[in-house]
Design a protein around this motif. Structure first.
Motif, PDB file in Angstrom:
ATOM      1  N   CYS A  14       0.840  -1.147  -0.104  1.00  0.00           N
ATOM      2  CA  CYS A  14      -0.053  -0.002   0.036  1.00  0.00           C
ATOM      3  C   CYS A  14       0.883   1.150  -0.083  1.00  0.00           C
ATOM      4  O   CYS A  14       1.925   1.467   0.699  1.00  0.00           O
ATOM      5  N   LYS A  15       0.698   2.267  -0.711  1.00  0.00           N
ATOM      6  CA  LYS A  15       1.412   3.415  -1.032  1.00  0.00           C
ATOM      7  C   LYS A  15       0.616   4.480   0.058  1.00  0.00           C
ATOM      8  O   LYS A  15       1.406   5.323   0.304  1.00  0.00           O
ATOM      9  N   MET A  16      -0.516   4.298   0.579  1.00  0.00           N
ATOM     10  CA  MET A  16      -1.209   5.133   1.672  1.00  0.00           C
ATOM     11  C   MET A  16      -0.545   4.936   2.897  1.00  0.00           C
ATOM     12  O   MET A  16       0.142   3.853   3.289  1.00  0.00           O
ATOM     13  N   ASP A  17      -0.810   5.942   3.746  1.00  0.00           N
ATOM     14  CA  ASP A  17      -0.198   5.786   5.073  1.00  0.00           C
ATOM     15  C   ASP A  17      -1.171   6.079   6.230  1.00  0.00           C
ATOM     16  O   ASP A  17      -0.683   6.536   7.246  1.00  0.00           O
ATOM     17  N   CYS A  18      -2.420   5.705   6.071  1.00  0.00           N
ATOM     18  CA  CYS A  18      -3.385   5.596   7.149  1.00  0.00           C
ATOM     19  C   CYS A  18      -2.802   5.289   8.314  1.00  0.00           C
ATOM     20  O   CYS A  18      -2.273   4.075   8.653  1.00  0.00           O
ATOM     21  N   VAL A  19      -2.849   6.258   9.605  1.00  0.00           N
ATOM     22  CA  VAL A  19      -2.355   5.998  10.668  1.00  0.00           C
ATOM     23  C   VAL A  19      -2.629   4.834  11.411  1.00  0.00           C
ATOM     24  O   VAL A  19      -1.674   4.443  12.359  1.00  0.00           O
ATOM     25  N   TYR A  20      -3.790   4.513  11.431  1.00  0.00           N
ATOM     26  CA  TYR A  20      -4.289   3.137  12.156  1.00  0.00           C
ATOM     27  C   TYR A  20      -3.915   1.932  11.617  1.00  0.00           C
ATOM     28  O   TYR A  20      -4.181   0.841  12.224  1.00  0.00           O
ATOM     29  N   PRO A  34       1.524   4.009  14.678  1.00  0.00           N
ATOM     30  CA  PRO A  34       1.395   5.060  15.704  1.00  0.00           C
ATOM     31  C   PRO A  34       0.253   4.775  16.849  1.00  0.00           C
ATOM     32  O   PRO A  34       0.348   5.576  17.962  1.00  0.00           O
ATOM     33  N   LEU A  35      -0.665   4.393  16.525  1.00  0.00           N
ATOM     34  CA  LEU A  35      -1.843   4.372  17.467  1.00  0.00           C
ATOM     35  C   LEU A  35      -1.768   2.941  18.126  1.00  0.00           C
ATOM     36  O   LEU A  35      -2.827   2.408  18.973  1.00  0.00           O
ATOM     37  N   ALA A  36      -0.538   2.166  18.308  1.00  0.00           N
ATOM     38  CA  ALA A  36      -0.557   0.891  18.863  1.00  0.00           C
ATOM     39  C   ALA A  36      -1.059   0.927  20.312  1.00  0.00           C
ATOM     40  O   ALA A  36      -1.572  -0.029  20.585  1.00  0.00           O
ATOM     41  N   HIS A  37      -0.853   1.981  20.966  1.00  0.00           N
ATOM     42  CA  HIS A  37      -1.479   1.693  22.655  1.00  0.00           C
ATOM     43  C   HIS A  37      -2.838   2.547  22.818  1.00  0.00           C
ATOM     44  O   HIS A  37      -3.218   2.709  23.869  1.00  0.00           O
ATOM     45  N   LYS A  38      -3.406   2.966  21.645  1.00  0.00           N
ATOM     46  CA  LYS A  38      -4.862   3.281  21.960  1.00  0.00           C
ATOM     47  C   LYS A  38      -5.625   2.429  22.389  1.00  0.00           C
ATOM     48  O   LYS A  38      -5.519   1.285  21.642  1.00  0.00           O
ATOM     49  N   GLU A  39      -6.652   2.901  22.919  1.00  0.00           N
ATOM     50  CA  GLU A  39      -7.917   1.863  23.301  1.00  0.00           C
ATOM     51  C   GLU A  39      -8.696   1.632  21.982  1.00  0.00           C
ATOM     52  O   GLU A  39      -8.870   2.558  21.045  1.00  0.00           O
TER      53      GLU A  39
END
Ligand code: SAH
Length: 348
Positions: free
Chosen positions: A62-68, A238-243
């Motif tokens: 994937c060329k996109m970088d959706c943070v989730y 980057p959202l690894a530790h989010k609920e």
């Protein structure tokens, strides 16, 4: 609260203020009432049927970088794969033997699959399985590309709007444009596809005001299908530790969608089944009427890792179908293996 729910049931609409009031004040008792009204609505439109779609995840480049998302370009730990046209066709053959009449081709935005290649894949599948519907889910493309796929035989396109809050969208999609994603959805409708939009529930920072925007955007767009599921963190993002989003809030959203758009095809998604062992059953009871079992080759299943703990990574497609069928019938619904087009759609 009950008055508002009754109004929504009757008119399939609540304005911003009413909807926000409902979301801010919903409790256990009126939540059950809402789910019950959503169930009644689905019984009136598609009855107790649950439509089955065979999902083929054919590339995780994937060329996109959706943070989730676990297959975002920046995730160097993702073990990338692409299926050949032969591998895609053999997944379809397996699906055909199991009785599927819809194949969903999903993947990252992968320039390796040029428009010519996508058109070839669509043509080959349609040649072998002429009465099977093809759904694409390969992200944002130009009007011309969408038109070529449609003319080659693609019937449906899934492109979640992800969130209708411009601010939240821009925070989560560094390489993308909020306006372009919406433009794509309108283009797909114009061309004649059955179109699927949808959003994630429980994203970091998402508010009830945002959900009001989601539901109103969907009401305006009038898609034929709506895919929603809880946000689930992925360890290499980057959202690894989010609920994570919760089952409860996702089920409320499913019920609201069924009431706002009574005729929509609404999957009880894999993500919902991932956060709770009975998630999909609860989704069906709240108005969901589609299930999408995985037909991808076992060897790549784990690699198509959008979020942590995605279920059914080990099951054979046949076993997977049996397991899901049992769950659907035990929940009180009946399996429908037909193409399951939206009742308001005809190919132009
Ligand atoms: N590239 C295609 C397909 C995206 S993957 C496209 O752009 O449409 C399919 C869906 O998975 C996405 O639309 C998103 O809503 C969902 N998804 C991705 N990562 C997720 C996560 N961490 N938790 C929950 N859903 C996720």
């Amino acid at each position: 609260m009950k008055k508002l729910i009754d109004k929504l049931y009757r008119e399939n609409y609540l304005d911003e203020k009413e909807l926000l009031d409902l979301l801010n004040n919903i409790n256990k008792e009126n939540k059950d009432y809402l789910i019950d009204k959503a169930h009644q609505t689905r019984m009136r439109t598609y009855g107790d049927k649950v439509f089955m779609r065979g999902l083929i995840e054919f590339t995780n480049y994937c060329k996109m970088d959706c943070v989730y998302c676990g297959i975002r370009a920046s995730n160097k730990n993702a073990d990338r794969y692409r299926l050949t046209i032969e591998e895609i066709l053999s997944a379809c053959e397996m699906g055909d033997r199991l009785g599927y009449k819809t194949f969903v081709l999903q993947g990252g935005e992968d320039a390796f699959y040029t428009d010519d290649k996508i058109v070839e894949i669509i043509r080959e599948i349609k040649k072998e399985f002429p009465d099977t519907a093809i759904t694409l889910s390969i992200g944002e493309k130009s009007y011309e590309s969408y038109k070529r796929y449609y003319d080659a035989g693609a019937d449906r396109y899934l492109l979640r709007h992800e969130t209708a809050s411009k601010e939240l969208y821009e925070r989560l999609h560094p390489k993308a444009s909020f306006e372009n994603r919406r433009e794509c959805l309108w283009n797909l409708k114009k061309i004649g596809y059955q179109v699927g939009a949808g959003f994630m529930v429980g994203l970091p920072g998402q508010t009830n005001e945002d959900y009001v925007k989601d539901l109103h955007f969907l009401k305006e767009l009038q898609p034929h299908m709506i895919g929603i599921g809880p946000f689930i963190s992925h360890k290499d993002t980057p959202l690894a530790h989010k609920e994570n989003g919760t089952l409860e809030e996702t089920v409320v959203m499913l019920a609201l969608i069924r009431l706002f758009l009574p005729d929509v095809l609404l999957p009880a998604t894999t993500a919902l089944g991932t956060i709770d062992p009975l998630g999909r059953e609860k989704g069906l009871k709240a108005g969901g009427n589609v299930v999408m079992p995985n037909l991808s080759p076992i060897s790549v299943r784990e690699k198509y890792s959008l979020y942590n703990g995605k279920i059914c990574t080990g099951d054979e497609a046949a076993e997977c179908r049996k397991c899901i069928e049992g769950r659907i019938t035990r929940a009180g619904f009946s399996i429908d293996m037909s193409r399951g087009d939206n009742i308001n759609w005809r190919r132009k």
